[in-house]
Each structure stands twice: as structure tokens, then as C-alpha cells.
Design an enzyme around this catalytic site. Sequence first.
Site, PDB file in Angstrom:
ATOM      1  N   TRP A  33      45.456  39.035  33.679  1.00 11.11           N
ATOM      2  CA  TRP A  33      44.927  40.227  32.610  1.00 11.11           C
ATOM      3  C   TRP A  33      45.792  42.171  32.803  1.00 11.11           C
ATOM      4  O   TRP A  33      45.988  42.204  32.116  1.00 11.11           O
ATOM      5  CB  TRP A  33      43.777  40.600  33.222  1.00 11.11           C
ATOM      6  CG  TRP A  33      43.411  40.656  34.437  1.00 11.11           C
ATOM      7  CD1 TRP A  33      43.157  42.023  35.345  1.00 11.11           C
ATOM      8  CD2 TRP A  33      42.914  39.650  35.281  1.00 11.11           C
ATOM      9  NE1 TRP A  33      42.812  41.707  36.835  1.00 11.11           N
ATOM     10  CE2 TRP A  33      42.685  40.409  36.631  1.00 11.11           C
ATOM     11  CE3 TRP A  33      42.587  38.183  35.320  1.00 11.11           C
ATOM     12  CZ2 TRP A  33      42.305  39.298  37.521  1.00 11.11           C
ATOM     13  CZ3 TRP A  33      41.656  37.663  36.664  1.00 11.11           C
ATOM     14  CH2 TRP A  33      41.868  38.605  38.006  1.00 11.11           C
ATOM     15  N   GLU A  46      36.454  41.913  33.985  1.00 12.71           N
ATOM     16  CA  GLU A  46      35.482  43.085  34.071  1.00 12.71           C
ATOM     17  C   GLU A  46      34.180  42.387  34.952  1.00 12.71           C
ATOM     18  O   GLU A  46      33.228  42.123  35.872  1.00 12.71           O
ATOM     19  CB  GLU A  46      35.134  44.336  33.656  1.00 12.71           C
ATOM     20  CG  GLU A  46      36.831  45.170  33.555  1.00 12.71           C
ATOM     21  CD  GLU A  46      36.768  46.162  35.237  1.00 12.71           C
ATOM     22  OE1 GLU A  46      36.239  45.647  36.117  1.00 12.71           O
ATOM     23  OE2 GLU A  46      38.433  46.041  35.444  1.00 12.71           O
ATOM     24  N   THR A  52      32.572  38.883  42.589  1.00 11.18           N
ATOM     25  CA  THR A  52      32.864  37.433  42.048  1.00 11.18           C
ATOM     26  C   THR A  52      34.650  37.983  42.552  1.00 11.18           C
ATOM     27  O   THR A  52      34.698  38.987  42.064  1.00 11.18           O
ATOM     28  CB  THR A  52      33.417  36.886  40.764  1.00 11.18           C
ATOM     29  OG1 THR A  52      31.994  36.661  39.945  1.00 11.18           O
ATOM     30  CG2 THR A  52      33.725  35.601  41.288  1.00 11.18           C
ATOM     31  N   GLY A  90      26.799  32.424  38.659  1.00 10.30           N
ATOM     32  CA  GLY A  90      25.342  33.510  39.810  1.00 10.30           C
ATOM     33  C   GLY A  90      25.613  34.521  38.638  1.00 10.30           C
ATOM     34  O   GLY A  90      26.542  35.178  37.441  1.00 10.30           O
ATOM     35  N   TYR A 129      31.497  52.298  35.640  1.00 11.60           N
ATOM     36  CA  TYR A 129      32.289  51.899  36.224  1.00 11.60           C
ATOM     37  C   TYR A 129      33.363  50.904  35.454  1.00 11.60           C
ATOM     38  O   TYR A 129      34.463  51.436  35.116  1.00 11.60           O
ATOM     39  CB  TYR A 129      31.949  50.840  37.467  1.00 11.60           C
ATOM     40  CG  TYR A 129      33.577  49.906  37.514  1.00 11.60           C
ATOM     41  CD1 TYR A 129      34.585  50.405  38.239  1.00 11.60           C
ATOM     42  CD2 TYR A 129      33.636  48.535  37.454  1.00 11.60           C
ATOM     43  CE1 TYR A 129      35.860  49.695  38.250  1.00 11.60           C
ATOM     44  CE2 TYR A 129      34.146  47.630  37.622  1.00 11.60           C
ATOM     45  CZ  TYR A 129      35.370  48.483  38.096  1.00 11.60           C
ATOM     46  OH  TYR A 129      37.083  48.115  38.119  1.00 11.60           O
ATOM     47  N   ASP A 147      34.056  51.928  41.636  1.00  8.45           N
ATOM     48  CA  ASP A 147      33.927  50.719  42.264  1.00  8.45           C
ATOM     49  C   ASP A 147      33.943  50.794  43.673  1.00  8.45           C
ATOM     50  O   ASP A 147      33.892  51.807  44.338  1.00  8.45           O
ATOM     51  CB  ASP A 147      34.446  49.445  41.714  1.00  8.45           C
ATOM     52  CG  ASP A 147      35.811  49.022  42.295  1.00  8.45           C
ATOM     53  OD1 ASP A 147      36.640  50.248  43.253  1.00  8.45           O
ATOM     54  OD2 ASP A 147      36.058  48.263  41.826  1.00  8.45           O
ATOM     55  N   CYS A 201      43.224  49.041  52.651  1.00  9.02           N
ATOM     56  CA  CYS A 201      42.278  49.466  52.855  1.00  9.02           C
ATOM     57  C   CYS A 201      41.241  49.296  52.765  1.00  9.02           C
ATOM     58  O   CYS A 201      39.830  49.665  52.260  1.00  9.02           O
ATOM     59  CB  CYS A 201      41.842  51.900  52.367  1.00  9.02           C
ATOM     60  SG  CYS A 201      41.285  53.057  53.234  1.00  9.02           S
ATOM     61  N   CYS A 217      46.315  61.648  54.900  1.00  7.14           N
ATOM     62  CA  CYS A 217      44.240  60.283  54.904  1.00  7.14           C
ATOM     63  C   CYS A 217      43.665  61.098  56.310  1.00  7.14           C
ATOM     64  O   CYS A 217      44.477  61.552  57.639  1.00  7.14           O
ATOM     65  CB  CYS A 217      44.362  58.714  55.070  1.00  7.14           C
ATOM     66  SG  CYS A 217      42.702  58.660  55.487  1.00  7.14           S
TER      67      CYS A 217
HETATM   68  S1  SF4 Z   1      45.531  55.549  55.363  1.00  2.00           S
HETATM   69 FE1  SF4 Z   1      42.833  56.090  54.901  1.00  2.00          FE
HETATM   70  S2  SF4 Z   1      42.900  55.371  52.585  1.00  2.00           S
HETATM   71 FE2  SF4 Z   1      45.550  54.274  53.707  1.00  2.00          FE
HETATM   72  S3  SF4 Z   1      44.386  52.498  55.088  1.00  2.00           S
HETATM   73 FE3  SF4 Z   1      43.931  53.546  56.662  1.00  2.00          FE
HETATM   74  S4  SF4 Z   1      42.325  54.308  56.152  1.00  2.00           S
HETATM   75 FE4  SF4 Z   1      42.375  53.576  53.905  1.00  2.00          FE
END
Ligand code: SF4
Length: 369
Positions: A33, A46, A52, A90, A129, A147, A201, A217
Site C-alpha cells: 500500500w 488502515e 491486526t 475479528g 488517528y 497510534d 523502538c 533520545c
Molecule cells: S533511541 Fe529512543 S527512540 Fe530510538 S529505539 Fe531507543 S528508546 Fe526508541
Amino acid sequence: MQEKSLRIPKKDWIEGRRRLLEWFDVHQRPLPWRENPTPYATWLCEIIMQQTRIEQGLRYWYDFLTLWPDVDALAASSLDDVLKAWQGLGYYSRARNLHRAAQLIAHERDGQFPTSAKEWKNIPGVGPYTAAAIASICQGECVAAIDGNVLRVISRLLGVQEPIDRPAGRNQIETFSEEWLSEIKPGTHNEAVMELGATVCTPRAPQCPACPLSDICRSDQANTGLTPLIPTKAGKVKVQDVHLTFHVVTSGQNVWMRQRPENGVWGGLWEFPSHVEQDGKKHTTAPLPPKGMEEGDVSSHGAWGHSFEHILSHRRLTCRFWIWKTDMNFKPFEGRWLSWKDAKKLAIPRALDRFWLDLEKSQSTNMSS
Ligand code: SF4
């Protein structure tokens, strides 16, 4: 928007965005998609992919497009046929809404799809969303799609410790997501954040070393170790008992105050230097002098009043205040000496209000006696 609420300097998150888009370009999974996103195919995708797994939903997406290549065809089908095709996925309300929505678009909108997230939200089965995802991916609208994957990535990126299912946490994520969104490629940006959440992540085993955002981060596992703790949810988090000692170190009319780090509980507020009993232990009878002081630097004057409880969103703090006296020659390794009057003007955690109130009461009692 206030820069402060972002927690990450703007130049850093702009660079992070560039790296994220570059990463997505190279590492995105080849999903059908994404090749030529049309409103119909994206909308179907979506709705089918809600709750799912992609591997499971992919076959249904192909089947729907084969059975009903456009919205008019879907609207002309019977609900029974749609439910039959949905069998095994479902949550059948999604199929009923899909059919109702197809009829609405075909008959009341003359086959025209909505052209903005706001309009998409009026279509049965389309929440904020989904509306943002379709409008940004297919119609280039600059609106953040949030999301579960995005909530996790952004809460970790910003180090949001407030529960993400409560307004305080959710608002931080929404505000940042809107600000961070690429104006040039909003759809690609939204997909990139979701892809990062789905593949790097991840909830239990984030691969921070492979993440394009690791430099900026606030939860990067290697530097902070915060990743397993974020995001938090109010509904699911077990309340943790924490025993906390505030060291009230005085010298003449001055008191030692320090500012808490930006990240974490009470970020940026001022406090008496504090320490937490490790491994969930309770307060011992008397604490050692605060970090940076030797036994000979201070004299202990015992606890101030009784310990009391202070409840945070997912921690129950038992707080005590321990009074120490020293002379002004001692230079704190962090924070500074302040007069009581100036210290009172600082932004302090609510847990310290109690001490201040008691202190004022005792001072007024002393003055009146
Ligand atoms: S650095 Fe931060 S955003 Fe990247 S995977 Fe690790 S916790 Fe997640």
C-alpha cells in the site's frame, strides 16, 4: 508553542527528523500500500490493520481490493458478503462500518473521498488517528497521526514520564508531534515514526544502537537506561514505594538548594539535596551526610517532624527531612547556598510544601512565644 515543553533543542529535533526520513528511505519494509497510496486503498488498509498483524491483514487487503476494486463496488455489495470476506479478522464492527462508510461516500458524497482529516473523521469507523494517517499520506495534509507506535517512540524520545493514557502525558506527545512533523513530507514522516516504532523502538526490546534518533533520545538505553520504564500507563502501572530523604543543610541563615535535572521526576524544580533508599529499602534510622559531604563537614540535628506520604502518578513517596548544620566554607558540588527567603521564591515540588508550611508555623510560634 513554548520551546521549553519540547525538552529537546529545536536544532536537534530538526536534525533528528532529517535522519529519521533518511533511515525510512533505506529501511522501510516493502509494503504494497506504500507503492501508490490512493485514498481507497489506504483507507481499506488502515481499517483492516487496526488490531491486526500485518502478515495477517495483508491477505485480507488483497482480497478486498480484488473483490471490490473501488468504493462504488464496495458500496454495491451486500453487508453479508463484506462480513464473509472479513471472517477471521475479528472485531466485526470494523467491517460493518466499512460497508456503511462505502455507501455514504458512494451515495451521499457522489463517490468523492474526504479531502482533510477533519472530513475523514465524519466517516463511520474513522477515528482521529486513521483520519490523520489517510489525509497526510494520500492528501499531503500536515497533520500528525498518533497510534500506539508513535506514542511509544515520542514518549521515549522526549523522556515523558507522565502516563501516556492521561492528558498530561498525551498532550506533550501530541504537541511535539505536530511541531516535529515535516511540512514537506507529512505522510512520509508519519509513516517513518510508525515504522520506527514497529521495527526498532519496539515495546520490550528497543534496538537503540540502530536507531536514527539515539543521539537526541532522552531514553536511549545505553545512556539513560530509561527505555523499559517508558511509556508508562496509569491504568497498568503498579504503584512503587519509594523512601526519600531530603537533606536540609543549613549554615547560619542559609540553606543548600539544588536544581533537579530537566529529565525525570520534578525536572527543573529546586529541592534540598535528596537521596532515595536503594532496592526499595525503607528509611534507615539515620542517613549518612548528603552526597559530597564527609561526616566531619556537618553535624546531624535529626529528623524534622514525622515522615509523610506523597503520591505521584505511579510512585508512593515516603518523605523525611533530615537537618544538618555546617559552615559556609563548604562548597556544594551542585546547587548553591541561598537565604531562606530566596529559597522560598524558587519553584519547588509539592512534596516540599509540607516542610515549608511546618517551618513557617514553627517560626511564627517561636516569634510569638
Ligand atoms: S533511541 Fe529512543 S527512540 Fe530510538 S529505539 Fe531507543 S528508546 Fe526508541
